[in-house]
Design a protein around this motif. Structure first.
Motif, short mmCIF file in Angstrom:
data_model
loop_
_atom_site.label_atom_id
_atom_site.label_comp_id
_atom_site.label_asym_id
_atom_site.label_seq_id
_atom_site.Cartn_x
_atom_site.Cartn_y
_atom_site.Cartn_z
N LEU A 180 56.50 -43.63 11.56
CA LEU A 180 56.62 -42.18 11.43
C LEU A 180 55.25 -41.55 11.58
O LEU A 180 54.24 -42.10 11.11
N ASN A 181 55.20 -40.38 12.25
CA ASN A 181 53.94 -39.66 12.46
C ASN A 181 54.11 -38.19 12.14
O ASN A 181 55.15 -37.60 12.47
N ALA A 182 53.11 -37.61 11.51
CA ALA A 182 53.05 -36.17 11.29
C ALA A 182 51.60 -35.75 11.39
O ALA A 182 50.71 -36.40 10.81
N GLY A 183 51.33 -34.67 12.14
CA GLY A 183 49.93 -34.29 12.33
C GLY A 183 49.74 -32.81 12.59
O GLY A 183 50.66 -32.10 13.00
N HIS A 184 48.52 -32.37 12.34
CA HIS A 184 48.11 -30.98 12.60
C HIS A 184 46.69 -31.02 13.14
O HIS A 184 45.77 -31.48 12.44
N PHE A 185 46.49 -30.56 14.39
CA PHE A 185 45.18 -30.59 15.02
C PHE A 185 44.77 -29.18 15.42
O PHE A 185 45.60 -28.38 15.85
N THR A 186 43.48 -28.89 15.28
CA THR A 186 42.98 -27.52 15.48
C THR A 186 41.91 -27.40 16.54
O THR A 186 41.39 -26.31 16.78
N ALA A 187 41.54 -28.51 17.19
CA ALA A 187 40.51 -28.44 18.23
C ALA A 187 40.71 -29.57 19.22
O ALA A 187 41.19 -30.66 18.86
N GLU A 188 40.34 -29.32 20.47
CA GLU A 188 40.45 -30.30 21.53
C GLU A 188 39.11 -30.41 22.25
O GLU A 188 38.52 -29.41 22.65
#
Length: 428
Positions: free
Chosen positions: A172-180
């Motif tokens: 299972l995966n859950a994520g929150h990303f704010t920059a690339e």
């Protein structure tokens, strides 16, 4: 809404005290389980465009260092990951850089590409049982957020990712990303991403059958869902048939459609591949189909600043007919005939060959319908099996892409050559 779902799932993952698996209990320590690796990569891509378009080519040398610590012992393990990247441009670059599909070195305001670039990243990680929370700079590999490592330097993302493997066969995966971080530019936030939420998982039902479901929400851009089913039917030790289905549904946000002059907001794309393996040979037959009213077709990857792209990773296309062309235009239908050969059976271990012929039709653009494209793909790869250069790989890849006049708004004809030499070194 997706943010709330991620938070709830994260709490559930981290509070799983009666888990079937417990990787943390087997931790040897922060230093004892650590590793340091360096990948030396020399990469060259040349695109000989047709129909009067200028040719493009880039050549560079890169060093990609990655450090991964183990976890401290105890109920909650703590560790760190870090990477350092450096690339040096080896070609002159005058008039030949700047192709969106190559993108080794980003062009500056003057139109010239950088001579070199470097960047660093790090993340802290925590583990309870078999659930890991990582915060910082990462290179995620998910069907709805997959960093691009198919050029000179890789992309990376900054944010939080939770991975749970508490139940055997279930991830299972859950994520929150704010920059690339763009692969061709310095800086942690060079890609223009506002934020992306990801959620999903995969499960190995049996030894032969595996399935996955994922979803993502790129802020102010799109919402995307993905589904996969993979089944392997073994006939005997030498023969098997693999069926692989992949599908995406994408819904563009209204604000993105308005601001970027896009027509339509919906796309559905899927592929079904059947691969028969017998001894050293494999034969693939695949069909892929794109439907919906968005003139972007299946939208993925790229960078939001000035590229009219979406920012969810350059490898976020788990589809059968993706080579130089992705065969992902509006209304496009494509068929593939593929062949693979493992030369180890013939006394040359480490050498492999792959061929594919893909033809797409029914392409719709703003000015025409019924466009076509076709690609012939060839690739040789050799991996050194022993000696001082063990694991060094040389990959020679070529594509011949021809696009009809009706499809010229979507794609460009040309001949492509790629030469990649990768030398991985395990320091410890």
């Amino acid at each position: 809404m997706l943010n709330k779902r991620i938070s709830l799932i994260a709490l559930g993952m981290l509070s799983a005290t009666q888990a079937m698996a417990n990787d943390q209990a087997e931790s040897k320590g922060f230093v004892e389980d650590s590793s340091l690796k360096v990948l030396l990569r020399n990469a060259y891509i040349n695109r000989d465009y047709k129909d009067g378009n200028p040719d493009k080519a880039e050549w560079g040398q890169a060093a990609i260092g990655t450090y991964s610590s183990g976890f401290t012992q105890g109920t909650v393990g703590v560790g760190v990951d870090a990477f350092g990247l450096y690339a040096l441009r080896l070609d002159g670059g005058k008039g030949r850089t700047g192709a969106q599909g190559i993108d080794f070195f980003k062009q500056g305001a003057s139109g010239n590409a950088a001579d070199d670039l470097s960047k660093f990243g790090g993340a802290v990680k925590f583990r309870i049982s078999s659930t890991t929370l990582t915060y910082g700079d990462q290179m995620p590999e998910l069907p709805v957020l997959n960093y691009d490592n198919s050029r000179l330097l890789p992309e990376s993302y900054t944010g939080t990712l939770i991975t749970s493997k508490e139940v055997k066969g279930l991830v299972l995966n859950a994520g929150h990303f704010t920059a690339e971080s763009r692969k061709s530019a310095e800086g942690r936030d060079s890609g223009g991403l506002k934020s992306i939420n990801v959620l999903g998982g995969s499960y190995q039902f049996t030894e032969q059958f595996k399935a996955a479901v994922y979803a993502s929400d790129v802020e102010d851009v799109l919402k995307k869902q993905y589904v996969n089913a993979n089944y392997v039917l073994p006939f005997n030790k030498e023969q098997s048939l693999t069926l692989d289905f992949n599908g995406y549904r994408t819904k563009l946000d209204n604000s993105y459609v308005r601001e970027n002059g896009v027509t339509g907001d919906d796309n559905k794309i899927w592929s079904l591949a059947a691969t028969f393996a017998t001894g050293a040979h494999s034969f693939t037959l695949a069909h892929q189909r794109s439907t919906g009213d968005s003139n972007l077709g299946y939208a993925y990857g790229g960078y939001q600043r000035g590229q009219n792209r979406v920012g969810d990773g350059g490898n976020t296309i788990y589809l059968a007919n993706s080579y130089w062309s992705d065969f992902n235009a509006e209304d496009e239908r494509s068929w593939q005939l593929g062949y693979g050969l493992d030369f180890s059976t013939y006394g040359i271990p480490g050498l492999s060959y792959n061929f594919a012929y893909v033809r797409g039709d029914n392409i719709t653009t703003s000015t025409s319908e019924g466009g076509t494209e076709r690609e012939i793909f060839n690739q040789f790869k050799y991996v050194v099996q022993n000696g001082p250069a063990k694991d060094l790989s040389v990959r020679l890849r070529s594509s011949v892409l021809r696009v009809s006049q009706k499809s010229s708004e979507y794609n460009v004809s040309g001949n492509e050559l790629r030469v990649f030499v990768d030398y991985p070194i395990n320091i410890f």
